[in-house]
Design an enzyme around this catalytic site. Structure first.
Site, PDB file in Angstrom:
ATOM      1  N   PHE A 173      -3.950  15.039  -2.063  1.00 40.71           N
ATOM      2  CA  PHE A 173      -3.290  13.891  -1.237  1.00 40.71           C
ATOM      3  C   PHE A 173      -2.053  13.249  -1.654  1.00 40.71           C
ATOM      4  CE2 PHE A 173      -3.604   9.413   0.116  1.00 40.71           C
ATOM      5  CZ  PHE A 173      -3.669   9.574   1.579  1.00 40.71           C
ATOM      6  N   TYR A 219      -9.957   4.963  -3.793  1.00 45.15           N
ATOM      7  CA  TYR A 219      -9.743   3.487  -3.103  1.00 45.15           C
ATOM      8  C   TYR A 219     -10.040   2.421  -4.057  1.00 45.15           C
ATOM      9  CZ  TYR A 219      -9.036   5.411   1.384  1.00 45.15           C
ATOM     10  OH  TYR A 219      -8.546   6.143   2.608  1.00 45.15           O
ATOM     11  N   ARG A 226       0.734  -1.226   0.110  1.00 47.64           N
ATOM     12  CA  ARG A 226      -0.006   0.121   0.131  1.00 47.64           C
ATOM     13  C   ARG A 226       1.039   1.178  -0.175  1.00 47.64           C
ATOM     14  NH1 ARG A 226      -3.106  -3.717   2.881  1.00 47.64           N
ATOM     15  NH2 ARG A 226      -5.379  -3.638   2.479  1.00 47.64           N
ATOM     16  N   HIS A 284      -0.775   3.664   4.679  1.00 51.89           N
ATOM     17  CA  HIS A 284      -1.405   2.516   5.569  1.00 51.89           C
ATOM     18  C   HIS A 284      -0.925   1.077   5.451  1.00 51.89           C
ATOM     19  CE1 HIS A 284      -4.654   5.038   7.070  1.00 51.89           C
ATOM     20  NE2 HIS A 284      -4.724   5.516   6.158  1.00 51.89           N
ATOM     21  N   ARG A 313     -11.812  10.178  -2.423  1.00 54.88           N
ATOM     22  CA  ARG A 313     -11.355   8.902  -1.855  1.00 54.88           C
ATOM     23  C   ARG A 313     -12.416   8.022  -2.631  1.00 54.88           C
ATOM     24  NH1 ARG A 313     -11.823   8.867   4.440  1.00 54.88           N
ATOM     25  NH2 ARG A 313     -10.590   6.826   4.249  1.00 54.88           N
ATOM     26  N   ARG A 322      -9.185  -3.519  10.547  1.00 52.96           N
ATOM     27  CA  ARG A 322      -7.813  -3.250  10.194  1.00 52.96           C
ATOM     28  C   ARG A 322      -7.309  -1.930  10.864  1.00 52.96           C
ATOM     29  NH1 ARG A 322      -3.708  -1.526   6.554  1.00 52.96           N
ATOM     30  NH2 ARG A 322      -2.212  -3.012   5.876  1.00 52.96           N
ATOM     31  N   ARG A 368      -2.951  -3.055  -6.706  1.00 51.52           N
ATOM     32  CA  ARG A 368      -2.567  -3.817  -5.518  1.00 51.52           C
ATOM     33  C   ARG A 368      -2.725  -5.285  -5.469  1.00 51.52           C
ATOM     34  NH1 ARG A 368      -3.823  -4.103  -0.968  1.00 51.52           N
ATOM     35  NH2 ARG A 368      -1.693  -4.631  -0.086  1.00 51.52           N
ATOM     36  N   ASN A 376     -10.255   6.659  10.829  1.00 50.50           N
ATOM     37  CA  ASN A 376      -8.807   7.020  11.221  1.00 50.50           C
ATOM     38  C   ASN A 376      -9.026   7.300  13.107  1.00 50.50           C
ATOM     39  OD1 ASN A 376      -7.378   7.217   9.114  1.00 50.50           O
ATOM     40  ND2 ASN A 376      -7.618   9.306   8.863  1.00 50.50           N
TER      41      ASN A 376
END
Length: 714
Positions: free
Chosen positions: A181, A382, A92, A95, A378, A132, A389, A168
């Site tokens: 970002f 995401y 990642r 995170h 976001r 997580r 990934r 968060n």
């Protein structure tokens, strides 16, 4: 409530920040305005897209009016975020260091009148979930106790599909618009030319960026507070950060912010302690959560919501779509509607914790988005990130990501597909009747709230977004004096690592708009001869916002030792009755006990009973424990007084304001550590009889004897 300071310094203009440019449009649309343009000299090249197209605004996404939704045609934002999302493979980008666990959400109060989301309908019903936790800036191999924001991401496996609450442990964020970002994370991570520092923000790039983005000042106060060095993942809050919508069966919308409050209260460590923990056990948080789950001490949080309507949103001094702002609990109380309990660790770290994919866009019917520009970005980022990934579009086929309800659609093939639609129909509409596959359901399906939107297509932000200092000041004034001192110390430490004087001065200038005493304390710690000028704010701060008790860690401590760990330094010949009493008292408090001895084989007490040790003195420093007790024989004290590690055990506990119990025989060790003159403070408890053990454990409920630290010179 301000920290101790010296006499104020005269102001200087060494770090003066020019006012934002005047003229048409909102004066704050480009971050710090004139400062950003002034830093770009005539010889700077023009910023372009990957296609070479000149960029006119790199500060704001394109939206429908200043408060409207982001627009898909914003090719610059999409390209910038697309490239950022695919910078790392397979780790990642942010995170990366995470740890997860399974559990459940239990509804304790129905919200059927507020939302049609199935998960909030029936009191007492449990919904499985996966959580997580993570740090943000470091890589997978970085230590747990880095000063950093902690991710608190939850995947609810509801009866209507997966709902991801990607939050968060801090309720606000650095930036207002997702287009910034990539810049934020690039600035926070290691510099590209030298690949360090790792998992740290104490460097020029980070503070250069923050000092040029006034919107980040509020978050800067949070990250310099003890919130970013939590004692345990079990002892920190969780926040959804953004303002979302609840939509009920009648189509009525209510704004909602999500909160999670730890049952065992809030707790953090001291900075010096965090540094030493990283050396003693870089897996400290992981080990703590693993041990709690496997010993049956299941971590638990109260799940709460702040609910409000358009009337409140319109009257609130700040924009509820601004992710750099929070709504104080005094203004909108948190309504507790459920509990989140973690019950078991993962079976395989890679298969679950590493492969879990959270997407903010994953909402169920009854939960909807707002036009928060950070949230809107976001929602794109995401999903796009998972493509790189996890190798393709079928990451939802991985068990940890798969919903616990049937999946029925016409999506097919792709890399590593585990399932495909059956039959001939792979499209709709089709005329194959019952064999033609699934069909949309306007009644049960997710429908977006029909908010009316209008306005010009612009790269802009709402006027209320421009207040960058009021809530930063409110947060600071909401801290206890010891917490304020820690914030000043953290700013001083971080800025001391910044090599460029102008960046240090520019940041101190921002702090003057938060609190003059804070700025003066940091300036003194940096050795500045004069206070830099404060920048001219784009919007005048509100200086009389009342403190909010909910924002303090110390004020929201547990006042009990449950779930904590006592480190007991022992030697052969230790008093058997006192040792038995301490073991019993720890168990009664619902806490844990570890014996630290000269060897890991353990000791034999005064009655000849053997006790196994969990740590040897050289491997069990006091930073690993919430309180310590020293139970020695005279010979044991003589032996341990010669060991630097034993002396450090008690001196560090003293320096970190921990409660310390000791026997008369242990006094030579305390004296060798240089703390015998301090035995008079109330953070010490002398153990003489069995009843003293229970009294000591009750005393430890305060977690720290902060009065000791308050006596240290500033």
């Amino acid at each position: 409530m301000a920290p101790p300071t010296r006499p104020s310094r005269p102001a200087s203009s060494s770090a003066s920040v020019p006012p934002p440019p005047s003229g048409g449009g909102c004066p704050f649309l480009h971050g710090l305005g004139g400062e950003l343009h002034q830093l770009a000299g005539e010889n700077n090249p023009v910023l372009t897209t990957q296609q070479g197209i000149p960029v006119g605004d790199d500060q704001n996404t394109l939206r429908l009016d200043a408060r409207g939704p982001a627009l898909l045609e914003d090719f610059h934002f999409r390209e910038k975020m697309f490239h950022f999302d695919h910078e790392r493979i397979p780790e990642r980008v942010v995170h990366a260091r995470g740890y997860g666990a399974h559990g459940f959400f239990e509804l304790t109060e129905s919200l059927s009148d507020i939302t049609k989301a199935d998960i909030f309908q029936r009191k007492g019903e449990k919904t499985p979930l996966f959580v997580r936790f993570s740090t943000v800036a470091g890589n997978k191999g970085s230590p747990d106790l880095a000063r950093d924001v902690r991710g608190f991401a939850i995947k609810f496996y509801t009866k209507e599909g997966n709902w991801d609450l990607v939050g968060n442990n801090i309720p606000v964020f650095f930036i207002q618009d997702a287009i910034k970002f990539p810049d934020l994370i690039h600035a926070a991570k290691e510099a590209p030319d030298r690949a360090f520092p790792q998992a740290q923000t104490a460097h020029d790039n980070f503070w250069d960026f923050i000092s040029l983005m006034p919107e980040a000042v509020h978050m800067a106060l949070w990250i310099m507070s003890d919130r970013t060095i939590p004692r345990s993942l079990r002892f920190m809050e969780g926040f959804g950060v953004h303002t979302f919508r609840f939509v009920n069966a009648e189509g009525h919308s209510t704004y909602v912010k999500f909160h999670l409050k730890p049952k065992l209260g809030l707790q953090s460590v001291a900075w010096n302690e965090a540094v030493k923990i990283n050396g003693a056990d870089p897996d400290f948080h992981r080990r703590d959560l693993w041990s709690a789950l496997n010993s049956g001490d299941f971590p638990e949080w109260e799940v709460g919501v702040q609910l409000f309507d358009d009337a409140f949103a319109d009257a609130f001094p700040f924009d509820v779509l601004d992710a750099t702002k929070l709504i104080p609990e005094e203004d909108v109380p948190v309504r507790i509607v459920g509990r989140l309990v973690l019950t078991r660790p993962v079976d395989n770290f890679f298969a679950e914790t590493e492969q879990v994919a959270f997407c903010t866009q994953n909402v169920v019917p009854g939960i909807d988005f707002t036009n928060d520009p950070l949230l809107q970005g976001r929602n794109f980022s995401y999903l796009d990130t998972q493509l790189k990934r996890l190798g393709g579009p079928n990451f939802t086929h991985i068990p940890i990501n798969a919903p616990h309800v049937p999946v029925q659609n016409f999506q097919q093939d792709g890399h590593m597909a585990m399932r495909n639609p059956k039959g001939r129909a792979n499209y709709e509409p089709n005329s194959w009747g019952a064999e033609g596959g699934p069909r949309e359901d306007p009644q049960r399906g997710h429908t977006s709230f029909p908010a009316q939107e209008s306005g010009e297509k612009r790269r802009a932000r709402p006027e209320k977004f421009a207040d960058h200092y009021s809530q930063a000041r409110q947060f600071y004034l909401s801290q206890t004096p010891i917490e304020q001192r820690h914030i000043a110390d953290a700013f001083t430490f971080e800025l001391s690592k910044v090599e460029t004087p102008a960046i240090r001065e520019r940041m101190v200038g921002h702090l003057r708009l938060v609190d003059e005493a804070l700025a003066d304390a940091v300036a003194g710690g940096l050795g500045l001869k004069a206070l830099p000028d404060a920048p001219k704010p784009a919007r005048a701060p509100i200086n009389d916002l009342p403190p909010s008790a909910a924002l303090s860690i110390v004020a929201n401590g547990p006042q009990r030792f449950e779930g904590r760990k006592l480190g007991l330094l022992v030697s052969d010949g230790a008093d058997a009755a006192l040792l038995s009493a301490l073991i019993e008292a720890v168990d009664k408090e619902g806490a844990q006990l570890e014996l630290i001895a000269p060897t890991v084989s353990g000791i034999t007490d005064s009655k000849g009973v053997s006790h196994k040790a969990q740590q040897r003195v050289e491997g069990g420093p006091s930073v690993l424990y919430d309180a310590v007790a020293v139970l020695l024989s005279a010979d044991g004290a003589a032996l341990l007084s010669q060991k630097p590690e034993a002396r450090d055990f008690v001196s560090d506990a003293f320096a970190h304001a921990k409660f310390i119990a000791f026997t008369k025989e242990a006094e030579p060790l305390l004296e060798a550590a240089g703390i015998k003159p301090a035995l008079q403070d109330n953070g010490f408890v002398r153990l003489e009889k069995a009843d003293d053990a229970a009294r000591f454990l009750k005393t430890c409920g305060a977690l720290r004897f902060w009065e000791r630290e308050a006596k240290k010179p500033a």
